[in-house]
Design a protein around this motif. Structure first.
Motif, PDB file in Angstrom:
ATOM      1  N   THR A 138       0.806  -1.224   0.000  1.00 21.72           N
ATOM      2  CA  THR A 138       0.000   0.000   0.000  1.00 21.72           C
ATOM      3  C   THR A 138       0.841   1.277   0.000  1.00 21.72           C
ATOM      4  O   THR A 138       0.332   2.345  -0.330  1.00 21.72           O
ATOM      5  CB  THR A 138      -0.963   0.010   1.205  1.00 21.72           C
ATOM      6  OG1 THR A 138      -0.219  -0.154   2.419  1.00 21.72           O
ATOM      7  CG2 THR A 138      -2.001  -1.096   1.066  1.00 21.72           C
ATOM      8  N   LYS A 139       2.111   1.168   0.333  1.00 18.03           N
ATOM      9  CA  LYS A 139       2.994   2.340   0.264  1.00 18.03           C
ATOM     10  C   LYS A 139       3.219   2.782  -1.181  1.00 18.03           C
ATOM     11  O   LYS A 139       3.564   3.928  -1.435  1.00 18.03           O
ATOM     12  CB  LYS A 139       4.348   2.038   0.908  1.00 18.03           C
ATOM     13  CG  LYS A 139       4.309   1.901   2.397  1.00 18.03           C
ATOM     14  CD  LYS A 139       5.705   1.633   2.930  1.00 18.03           C
ATOM     15  CE  LYS A 139       5.683   1.433   4.428  1.00 18.03           C
ATOM     16  NZ  LYS A 139       7.015   1.189   4.973  1.00 18.03           N
ATOM     17  N   LYS A 140       3.039   1.853  -2.129  1.00 19.57           N
ATOM     18  CA  LYS A 140       3.370   2.137  -3.520  1.00 19.57           C
ATOM     19  C   LYS A 140       2.153   2.342  -4.428  1.00 19.57           C
ATOM     20  O   LYS A 140       2.317   2.556  -5.622  1.00 19.57           O
ATOM     21  CB  LYS A 140       4.232   1.009  -4.081  1.00 19.57           C
ATOM     22  CG  LYS A 140       5.579   0.911  -3.372  1.00 19.57           C
ATOM     23  CD  LYS A 140       6.471  -0.115  -3.982  1.00 19.57           C
ATOM     24  CE  LYS A 140       7.817  -0.122  -3.266  1.00 19.57           C
ATOM     25  NZ  LYS A 140       8.790  -0.948  -3.909  1.00 19.57           N
ATOM     26  N   PRO A 182       0.379   5.611   4.134  1.00 18.51           N
ATOM     27  CA  PRO A 182      -0.054   4.204   4.051  1.00 18.51           C
ATOM     28  C   PRO A 182       1.080   3.264   4.429  1.00 18.51           C
ATOM     29  O   PRO A 182       2.244   3.659   4.479  1.00 18.51           O
ATOM     30  CB  PRO A 182      -0.417   4.044   2.573  1.00 18.51           C
ATOM     31  CG  PRO A 182       0.422   5.047   1.865  1.00 18.51           C
ATOM     32  CD  PRO A 182       0.571   6.209   2.814  1.00 18.51           C
ATOM     33  N   GLY A 183       0.702   2.013   4.688  1.00 17.56           N
ATOM     34  CA  GLY A 183       1.709   0.986   4.911  1.00 17.56           C
ATOM     35  C   GLY A 183       1.901   0.568   6.354  1.00 17.56           C
ATOM     36  O   GLY A 183       2.703  -0.305   6.628  1.00 17.56           O
ATOM     37  N   PHE A 184       1.156   1.169   7.292  1.00 19.25           N
ATOM     38  CA  PHE A 184       1.277   0.784   8.700  1.00 19.25           C
ATOM     39  C   PHE A 184       0.750  -0.637   8.872  1.00 19.25           C
ATOM     40  O   PHE A 184      -0.312  -0.982   8.367  1.00 19.25           O
ATOM     41  CB  PHE A 184       0.483   1.745   9.590  1.00 19.25           C
ATOM     42  CG  PHE A 184       0.482   1.377  11.045  1.00 19.25           C
ATOM     43  CD1 PHE A 184       1.575   1.662  11.848  1.00 19.25           C
ATOM     44  CD2 PHE A 184      -0.612   0.736  11.614  1.00 19.25           C
ATOM     45  CE1 PHE A 184       1.579   1.322  13.190  1.00 19.25           C
ATOM     46  CE2 PHE A 184      -0.615   0.396  12.950  1.00 19.25           C
ATOM     47  CZ  PHE A 184       0.478   0.691  13.745  1.00 19.25           C
ATOM     48  N   LYS A 185       1.497  -1.462   9.564  1.00 15.63           N
ATOM     49  CA  LYS A 185       1.063  -2.836   9.828  1.00 15.63           C
ATOM     50  C   LYS A 185       0.508  -2.909  11.248  1.00 15.63           C
ATOM     51  O   LYS A 185       1.184  -2.519  12.197  1.00 15.63           O
ATOM     52  CB  LYS A 185       2.231  -3.812   9.659  1.00 15.63           C
ATOM     53  CG  LYS A 185       1.822  -5.247   9.873  1.00 15.63           C
ATOM     54  CD  LYS A 185       2.740  -6.193   9.134  1.00 15.63           C
ATOM     55  CE  LYS A 185       2.486  -7.636   9.415  1.00 15.63           C
ATOM     56  NZ  LYS A 185       1.141  -8.106   9.374  1.00 15.63           N
ATOM     57  N   ILE A 186      -0.717  -3.381  11.351  1.00 13.80           N
ATOM     58  CA  ILE A 186      -1.353  -3.514  12.660  1.00 13.80           C
ATOM     59  C   ILE A 186      -0.596  -4.564  13.475  1.00 13.80           C
ATOM     60  O   ILE A 186      -0.358  -5.671  12.992  1.00 13.80           O
ATOM     61  CB  ILE A 186      -2.834  -3.919  12.498  1.00 13.80           C
ATOM     62  CG1 ILE A 186      -3.596  -2.789  11.798  1.00 13.80           C
ATOM     63  CG2 ILE A 186      -3.468  -4.244  13.847  1.00 13.80           C
ATOM     64  CD1 ILE A 186      -5.009  -3.139  11.396  1.00 13.80           C
ATOM     65  N   PRO A 187      -0.201  -4.217  14.704  1.00 14.22           N
ATOM     66  CA  PRO A 187       0.497  -5.192  15.544  1.00 14.22           C
ATOM     67  C   PRO A 187      -0.369  -6.431  15.791  1.00 14.22           C
ATOM     68  O   PRO A 187      -1.600  -6.346  15.800  1.00 14.22           O
ATOM     69  CB  PRO A 187       0.740  -4.430  16.848  1.00 14.22           C
ATOM     70  CG  PRO A 187       0.705  -2.985  16.466  1.00 14.22           C
ATOM     71  CD  PRO A 187      -0.286  -2.904  15.344  1.00 14.22           C
ATOM     72  N   LYS A 188       0.277  -7.569  16.006  1.00  8.03           N
ATOM     73  CA  LYS A 188      -0.412  -8.851  16.223  1.00  8.03           C
ATOM     74  C   LYS A 188      -1.517  -8.739  17.265  1.00  8.03           C
ATOM     75  O   LYS A 188      -2.596  -9.283  17.088  1.00  8.03           O
ATOM     76  CB  LYS A 188       0.585  -9.934  16.667  1.00  8.03           C
ATOM     77  CG  LYS A 188       1.353 -10.547  15.536  1.00  8.03           C
ATOM     78  CD  LYS A 188       0.533 -11.647  14.914  1.00  8.03           C
ATOM     79  CE  LYS A 188       1.364 -12.392  13.883  1.00  8.03           C
ATOM     80  NZ  LYS A 188       0.561 -12.827  12.774  1.00  8.03           N
ATOM     81  N   LYS A 189      -1.248  -8.030  18.367  1.00 10.70           N
ATOM     82  CA  LYS A 189      -2.239  -7.905  19.445  1.00 10.70           C
ATOM     83  C   LYS A 189      -3.515  -7.212  18.974  1.00 10.70           C
ATOM     84  O   LYS A 189      -4.565  -7.393  19.577  1.00 10.70           O
ATOM     85  CB  LYS A 189      -1.665  -7.128  20.627  1.00 10.70           C
ATOM     86  CG  LYS A 189      -0.749  -7.921  21.501  1.00 10.70           C
ATOM     87  CD  LYS A 189      -0.364  -7.101  22.720  1.00 10.70           C
ATOM     88  CE  LYS A 189       0.493  -7.916  23.656  1.00 10.70           C
ATOM     89  NZ  LYS A 189       0.869  -7.162  24.844  1.00 10.70           N
ATOM     90  N   GLY A 190      -3.437  -6.414  17.932  1.00  9.17           N
ATOM     91  CA  GLY A 190      -4.601  -5.676  17.464  1.00  9.17           C
ATOM     92  C   GLY A 190      -5.315  -6.297  16.282  1.00  9.17           C
ATOM     93  O   GLY A 190      -6.365  -5.819  15.859  1.00  9.17           O
ATOM     94  N   GLU A 191      -4.770  -7.363  15.726  1.00  4.82           N
ATOM     95  CA  GLU A 191      -5.354  -7.950  14.511  1.00  4.82           C
ATOM     96  C   GLU A 191      -6.800  -8.382  14.703  1.00  4.82           C
ATOM     97  O   GLU A 191      -7.652  -8.107  13.858  1.00  4.82           O
ATOM     98  CB  GLU A 191      -4.501  -9.124  14.016  1.00  4.82           C
ATOM     99  CG  GLU A 191      -3.206  -8.676  13.376  1.00  4.82           C
ATOM    100  CD  GLU A 191      -2.358  -9.823  12.862  1.00  4.82           C
ATOM    101  OE1 GLU A 191      -2.745 -11.015  13.025  1.00  4.82           O
ATOM    102  OE2 GLU A 191      -1.287  -9.539  12.297  1.00  4.82           O
TER     103      GLU A 191
END
Length: 160
Positions: A5-7, A88-97
């Motif tokens: 999504t960054k691109k 864009p491009g932030f990855k949701i941490p595992k705890k928040g998935e």
């Protein structure tokens, strides 16, 4: 295949000054033929936004350790995030998935209904939970952050 999504270059230029503007755009998108240029459907995007709005009232299990919060605050200017578009491009941490990544089968109608309800809550309820990275935010700061967040995600929804 997952989109970086960054691109993505086909995103819309979106800006909201109020929840009413956000909801009007979401309703417009939901009423027509839309394709998304990211990894989520429109239903997922709308649901994710609703989940985020609700979490500002109900809280979240996604907490950052004290030291990580301090590091985040050193490198991220909160005031800038409230005024300018989010990247864009932030990855949701595992705890928040589980809380923030919607099921791909969610329909646009279900997502829109969830967004309407969450916006109504944010407009009528006064209490706010602590932000996982920034800590205490005022209601106005939360609102601005939600609008910037919505701009980011709905920029990936493009009317046909």
């Amino acid at each position: 295949m997952t989109v970086n999504t960054k691109k993505v270059t086909q995103r819309r230029d979106v800006h909201y000054d109020s929840y009413d503007e956000l909801l009007a755009d979401a309703e417009h998108l939901a009423s027509g033929d839309v394709h998304t240029v990211g990894n989520w459907t429109l239903g997922q995007i709308l649901t994710h936004l609703a989940q985020s709005l609700d979490s500002s009232i109900d809280g979240t299990n996604m907490k950052f350790p004290w030291l990580m919060k301090k590091i985040i605050l050193l490198f991220i200017n909160k005031d800038k995030m409230l005024r300018e578009p989010l990247s864009p491009g932030f990855k949701i941490p595992k705890k928040g998935e589980a809380q923030f990544i919607p099921d791909p089968s969610i329909s646009t109608e279900e997502g829109l209904a969830a967004l309407r309800a969450a916006i109504k809550r944010c407009q009528t309820e006064t209490l706010r939970a602590e932000h996982p990275a920034f800590g205490e935010l005022t209601r106005e700061e939360w609102d601005k952050l939600h609008l910037r967040h919505a701009e980011l995600h709905l920029s990936f929804a493009v009317p046909a």
